[in-house]
Write a protein that holds these residues in place. Structure first.
Motif, short mmCIF file in Angstrom:
data_model
loop_
_atom_site.label_atom_id
_atom_site.label_comp_id
_atom_site.label_asym_id
_atom_site.label_seq_id
_atom_site.Cartn_x
_atom_site.Cartn_y
_atom_site.Cartn_z
N UNK A 326 60.62 -12.87 -8.98
CA UNK A 326 59.71 -13.84 -8.36
C UNK A 326 58.88 -13.21 -7.25
N UNK A 327 59.38 -12.14 -6.65
CA UNK A 327 58.57 -11.45 -5.64
C UNK A 327 57.25 -10.98 -6.22
N UNK A 332 51.22 -11.64 -6.70
CA UNK A 332 50.03 -12.02 -7.46
C UNK A 332 49.35 -13.24 -6.85
N UNK A 333 50.15 -14.16 -6.30
CA UNK A 333 49.57 -15.35 -5.66
C UNK A 333 48.74 -14.93 -4.46
N UNK A 334 49.22 -13.98 -3.69
CA UNK A 334 48.46 -13.50 -2.52
C UNK A 334 47.16 -12.85 -2.96
N UNK A 335 47.23 -12.03 -4.04
CA UNK A 335 46.04 -11.34 -4.53
C UNK A 335 44.98 -12.34 -4.97
N UNK A 338 46.15 -17.60 -3.40
CA UNK A 338 46.92 -18.85 -3.48
C UNK A 338 47.96 -18.88 -2.36
N UNK A 339 48.30 -20.09 -1.94
CA UNK A 339 49.31 -20.24 -0.89
C UNK A 339 50.67 -19.79 -1.41
N UNK A 340 51.39 -18.99 -0.66
CA UNK A 340 52.70 -18.51 -1.11
C UNK A 340 53.70 -19.66 -1.24
N UNK A 386 53.62 -20.04 -14.04
CA UNK A 386 54.19 -20.60 -12.82
C UNK A 386 53.23 -21.61 -12.18
N UNK A 387 51.94 -21.26 -12.15
CA UNK A 387 50.96 -22.16 -11.55
C UNK A 387 50.92 -23.49 -12.33
N UNK A 388 51.00 -23.41 -13.65
CA UNK A 388 50.99 -24.62 -14.48
C UNK A 388 52.21 -25.48 -14.19
N UNK A 389 53.36 -24.83 -14.04
CA UNK A 389 54.58 -25.58 -13.72
C UNK A 389 54.49 -26.20 -12.33
#
Length: 409
Positions: A326-327, A332-335, A338-340, A386-389
């Motif tokens: 998950x790390x 990827x969210x930071x890149x 997106x909010x962590x 993950x974003x969809x979930x």
């Protein structure tokens, strides 16, 4: 009195020379001689036990070696004769037509809709007239299997005939597949199944427009799908992914698969665990990968992905392994701006979904039993998944609003 009693008496009898005591070895030899003698007599008067073993039927026949050409030919010919005999035991078209005629002649009114019916008494009569090949189908077990809610205790003639047709077709297919069992061991290797499907292609109307240059790709895809789901263990755009056109996929090329949002950590594990050639993946390995990702609800697919997630090879996923994957999602969210999301929250959600027997460990069986395996694996390996979930509620609400707009005049 059996041989055991005789043996005990003889061993217990006094020595002929009372002054001489027999040595321990002499006693053992005498015991063995008596045992052999009486055991042989007990087995039917044989002189020794070796004759007894000769009567055991031979049950092991070794396969002929490559240089034993005559034995190989003999084996192939005998298998062909055996399969021909099995094929002749099946109902042919004329016999099937005769069976249908007899069933129709013995139907018992009234009909149910357009379904002709037959009772058990006439069912047995048809079985007697249909011939020996049909005997296996006219049993009480088959009749009971097809008996449903008819108030007269009858079964549908059409359902019974379809049952017979299906059984005949399955046996024909079994015999056809056996012809490709080159080793004659009762199973098909990958190369055997490839030969079967390759020769089957010209008979399939759906593939009339398939160019011969693509036959090998079709065969490989079909065979890998069979083996993937039958051994607990479509193609995507393999040619498009292969940018350097060397027939193999590197990690960088595979990273563009799907929405191109799988984490590099997960892809590293794919190339660590799966068969590669100089660090690149061939088409067959790619097919296994695609089948697993596109069928994540299936136990075989979950087994494939679970092995990749189990980085410590312990047979279970713990907090460490979940955090390890998950790390990469968080990075990827930071890149992407997106909010962590807190790992602690995600970890708790995963354990709540799976409800493993051990509150600290998730086994493969826990994942399968939960019916949430596809969601859990998606959360850990794919940012888009993950974003969809994570936004599932907002997406559902948006879909509802769009549906309402369409319905409004």
């Amino acid at each position: 009195m059996d041989w055991k009693d005789v043996l005990r008496r003889r061993l217990a009898s006094p020595n002929t020379d009372p002054k001489r005591k027999k040595s321990e070895q002499e006693l053992k030899d005498e015991e063995m001689d008596l045992f052999t003698k009486y055991y042989s007599e007990w087995k039917g008067g044989r002189k020794n036990t070796n004759e007894f073993y000769k009567t055991i039927p031979r049950f092991y026949y070794r396969l002929p070696a490559e240089d034993e050409v005559l034995l190989q030919k003999l084996r192939e010919e005998s298998r062909a004769v055996f399969l021909q005999r099995k094929s002749r035991e099946l109902l042919d078209n004329e016999e099937l037509q005769n069976l249908w005629f007899l069933l129709d002649k013995h139907q018992i009114p009234p009909m149910i809709g357009e379904e002709a019916m037959i009772n058990y008494e006439n069912f047995l009569k048809v079985g007697e007239k249909a011939g020996p090949k049909c005997k296996q189908f006219f049993t009480a077990k088959v009749f009971a299997k097809l008996l449903h809610t008819d108030s007269y205790g009858r079964i549908s003639i059409m359902q019974f005939f379809n049952y017979v047709m299906r059984k005949v077709w399955l046996h024909q297919t079994r015999i056809g597949l056996s012809l490709y069992d080159v080793a004659g061991q009762g199973y098909l290797r990958e190369s055997d199944l490839e030969n079967y499907i390759l020769e089957l292609i010209p008979t399939l109307p759906q593939l009339d427009g398939l160019e011969k240059s693509f036959y090998s790709f079709y065969v490989c895809t079909a065979v890998r799908k069979f083996f993937f789901f039958l051994d607990p263990l479509r193609t995507g755009q393999y040619l498009n992914l292969d940018k350097d056109h060397n027939g193999m996929l590197s990690k960088e090329e595979l990273s563009r698969y799907g929405t191109a949002t799988m984490t590099s950590v997960f892809l590293d594990r794919v190339f660590q665990e799966c068969l590669t050639y100089d660090g690149e993946m061939d088409y067959k390995t790619y097919l296994d990968f695609v089948l697993a990702l596109e069928n994540r609800k299936e136990p075989a697919a979950l087994q494939y992905i679970f092995k990749l997630l189990d980085i410590e090879n312990k047979g279970y996923l713990n907090v460490f392994s979940l955090n390890y994957f998950f790390r990469a999602i968080q990075e990827l969210m930071k890149i992407h701006g997106q909010d962590p999301v807190s790992f602690q929250d995600v970890k708790d959600e995963i354990f709540d979904m799976v409800k493993p027997k051990d509150p600290l460990k998730i086994s493969l069986q826990d994942l399968i039993n939960s019916n949430q395996g596809d969601t859990v694996t998606t959360i850990l390996i794919d940012l888009n998944g993950f974003w969809t979930y994570e936004n599932r509620e907002a997406l559902v609400a948006n879909d509802s609003e769009n549906s309402a707009d369409v319905d409004d005049p």
